[in-house]
Design an enzyme around this catalytic site. Sequence first.
Site: not given
Ligand code: RB5
Length: 142
Positions: A7, A64, A66, A97, A133
């Site tokens: 994203d 993304c 996080t 694994h 596994h």
């Molecule tokens: C976008 O601002 C953020 O929410 C997205 O990139 C991600 O971290 C969501 O889990």
Amino acid sequence: MIALGCDHGGYPLMKEVIKYLDENSIEYKNFGTFSQESCDYPVYAKLAAEAVAEGKCDRGILICGTGIGISITANKIKGIRCALCHDCFSAKATREHNDANMLAMGARVVGPGLAIEIVRNFLSTEFSNDERHIRRIKQIEG
Ligand code: RB5
């Protein structure tokens, strides 16, 4: 063939990953997004994860902000084992694994130097093929 999806939050780090893949002649299919304009990560997670689940791509890399939202989404697709990794040990271990077929990272969590090492470990490590596994992975699918 590596499926790529990100994203807007992951876009800057995905550019670094693409540079690494290009430099190492690793083939990829990029499902976007292609800019830092705000967008919804499930759209790109699904496109890349479906390509892996359908066998059009061997593995995938998702980024993304996080790594959390994009990995949660990918893991909803049958056959996807997406591992959120922010260290090299986990990236290697999840291949050995869990036979993870997708890697997720957060661009707001790791810098590009570590992220590329995580990608390198993920792509260069084979599944152990150990009976225990294989048994556990079968249990994930139910
Ligand atoms: C976008 O601002 C953020 O929410 C997205 O990139 C991600 O971290 C969501 O889990």
